[in-house]
Design a protein around this motif. Structure first.
Motif, PDB file in Angstrom:
ATOM      1  N   HIS A   7       0.832  -1.199   0.000  1.00  0.00           N
ATOM      2  CA  HIS A   7       0.000   0.000   0.000  1.00  0.00           C
ATOM      3  C   HIS A   7       0.874   1.259   0.000  1.00  0.00           C
ATOM      4  O   HIS A   7       1.750   1.414   0.855  1.00  0.00           O
ATOM      5  CB  HIS A   7      -0.897  -0.031   1.240  1.00  0.00           C
ATOM      6  CG  HIS A   7      -2.085   0.848   1.148  1.00  0.00           C
ATOM      7  ND1 HIS A   7      -2.017   2.209   1.320  1.00  0.00           N
ATOM      8  CD2 HIS A   7      -3.389   0.560   0.898  1.00  0.00           C
ATOM      9  CE1 HIS A   7      -3.223   2.723   1.195  1.00  0.00           C
ATOM     10  NE2 HIS A   7      -4.076   1.740   0.931  1.00  0.00           N
TER      11      HIS A   7
ATOM     12  N   ILE B 294      -6.632  -5.841   1.348  1.00  0.00           N
ATOM     13  CA  ILE B 294      -7.283  -5.077   0.290  1.00  0.00           C
ATOM     14  C   ILE B 294      -8.571  -4.485   0.846  1.00  0.00           C
ATOM     15  O   ILE B 294      -9.272  -5.127   1.634  1.00  0.00           O
ATOM     16  CB  ILE B 294      -7.575  -6.004  -0.908  1.00  0.00           C
ATOM     17  CG1 ILE B 294      -6.254  -6.502  -1.512  1.00  0.00           C
ATOM     18  CG2 ILE B 294      -8.393  -5.310  -1.974  1.00  0.00           C
ATOM     19  CD1 ILE B 294      -6.006  -7.948  -1.321  1.00  0.00           C
TER      20      ILE B 294
ATOM     21  N   GLU C  52      -7.784  -3.426  -7.162  1.00  0.00           N
ATOM     22  CA  GLU C  52      -6.451  -3.315  -6.573  1.00  0.00           C
ATOM     23  C   GLU C  52      -5.502  -4.447  -6.960  1.00  0.00           C
ATOM     24  O   GLU C  52      -4.290  -4.289  -6.841  1.00  0.00           O
ATOM     25  CB  GLU C  52      -6.549  -3.242  -5.044  1.00  0.00           C
ATOM     26  CG  GLU C  52      -7.200  -1.966  -4.549  1.00  0.00           C
ATOM     27  CD  GLU C  52      -7.213  -1.858  -3.040  1.00  0.00           C
ATOM     28  OE1 GLU C  52      -6.349  -2.472  -2.373  1.00  0.00           O
ATOM     29  OE2 GLU C  52      -8.099  -1.158  -2.523  1.00  0.00           O
ATOM     30  N   THR C  53      -6.060  -5.590  -7.401  1.00  0.00           N
ATOM     31  CA  THR C  53      -5.195  -6.751  -7.660  1.00  0.00           C
ATOM     32  C   THR C  53      -5.401  -7.393  -9.027  1.00  0.00           C
ATOM     33  O   THR C  53      -4.575  -8.189  -9.448  1.00  0.00           O
ATOM     34  CB  THR C  53      -5.431  -7.847  -6.603  1.00  0.00           C
ATOM     35  OG1 THR C  53      -6.732  -8.427  -6.798  1.00  0.00           O
ATOM     36  CG2 THR C  53      -5.292  -7.312  -5.184  1.00  0.00           C
TER      37      THR C  53
ATOM     38  N   VAL D 261       1.661  -6.561  -5.675  1.00  0.00           N
ATOM     39  CA  VAL D 261       0.586  -7.480  -5.300  1.00  0.00           C
ATOM     40  C   VAL D 261       1.217  -8.861  -5.242  1.00  0.00           C
ATOM     41  O   VAL D 261       1.933  -9.250  -6.168  1.00  0.00           O
ATOM     42  CB  VAL D 261      -0.556  -7.475  -6.344  1.00  0.00           C
ATOM     43  CG1 VAL D 261      -1.648  -8.459  -5.953  1.00  0.00           C
ATOM     44  CG2 VAL D 261      -1.131  -6.085  -6.522  1.00  0.00           C
TER      45      VAL D 261
END
Length: 188
Positions: free
Chosen positions: A62, A71, A92-93, A156
Motif C-alpha cells: 500500500h 485489500i 487493486e489486484t 501485489v
C-alpha cells in the motif's frame, strides 16, 4: 437485512470486535453521513483473500501506509459493503473470480475500528480519521493473473499467512488484526 442489522447480528470473536461493533453501530445509528468519507468516522470494508486451502493470503504493498496490507476501500455511500469489497479486490489486484465465504450475517468475517493518520493522497492532505471497517473473507485462485493499481499500491503478491504478519510494518494492524484474522481462519 440492512447493514445495521447485519452488524448487530454479528457475533464478535474477541473483545476488540465486541468493542468495535458497538462503535460502528453507534455511528450507523447517529451519523447519517457515516457511509461517506466526509465523516470523521466513516464506513470502509476489507477483503481477507485466501487460497482454497486457506494457507496463503493475497496482499498489496500500500502506497499510503508504506506496508504490505490487506485489500479494501471506502463505502462512498454504498450500503452493500460485500459488493464494494469484491470490487476493490478486482481494482487493486486484478483478481476477478473470487467468491465470498459465508461466515457471519451477510458474509461478515470481522469488524474493526481503524485509526488513519493524516497523510498526502494524490497531492492533497487528508486529515486523521477513523475507518469503521467490515471485513469479508474471500477465496481466490493464486493462478489468476495479478496487476497493481499504481495510484494505490506498487506490488501485489500471494504469501503464506504468517508471512503477511512478518511483512507488515504496522504493529497494531499486524499484531491485533492480521493475527486475529488468521486465528479466525483456524477456528473456521
Amino acid at each position: 437485512m440492512s447493514l445495521y442489522e447485519s452488524i448487530a447480528a454479528f457475533q464478535p470473536f474477541n473483545e476488540q470486535e465486541a468493542t468495535d461493533k458497538e462503535v460502528i453501530l453507534h455511528a450507523l445509528k447517529s451519523d447519517p453521513h457515516c457511509l461517506d468519507r466526509s465523516a470523521q468516522a466513516h464506513m470502509t470494508c476489507s477483503i481477507w483473500t485466501v487460497d482454497a486451502a486457506m494457507k496463503q493470503t493475497l496482499m498489496v504493498y500500500h502506497n499510503v501506509y508504506d506496508s504490505w496490507s490487506w485489500i479494501g476501500g471506502h463505502a462512498d455511500g454504498e450500503h452493500d459493503l460485500a459488493a464494494v469489497a469484491l470490487r476493490e479486490l478486482e481494482e487493486e489486484t486484478g483478481v476477478a473470480n473470487a467468491h465470498l465465504v459465508p461466515c457471519g450475517p451477510e458474509g461478515i468475517f470481522s469488524l474493526e475500528v481503524l485509526t488513519v493518520d493524516g497523510h498526502e493522497k494524490r497531492g492533497a492532505y487528508v486529515g486523521s480519521h477513523l475507518h469503521l471497517n467490515v471485513t469479508y473473507l474471500a477465496i481466490a485462485d493464486p493462478k489468476e493473473p495479478l496487476r497493481i493499481k499504481p495510484d494505490e499500491n506498487n506490488a501485489v503478491a500471494w504469501m503464506p499467512l504468517t508471512e503477511a504478519i512478518e511483512r507488515s510494518s504496522e504493529p497494531w494492524i499486524r499484531d491485533r488484526i492480521y493475527r486475529k484474522l488468521i486465528d479466525k481462519l483456524a477456528a473456521f
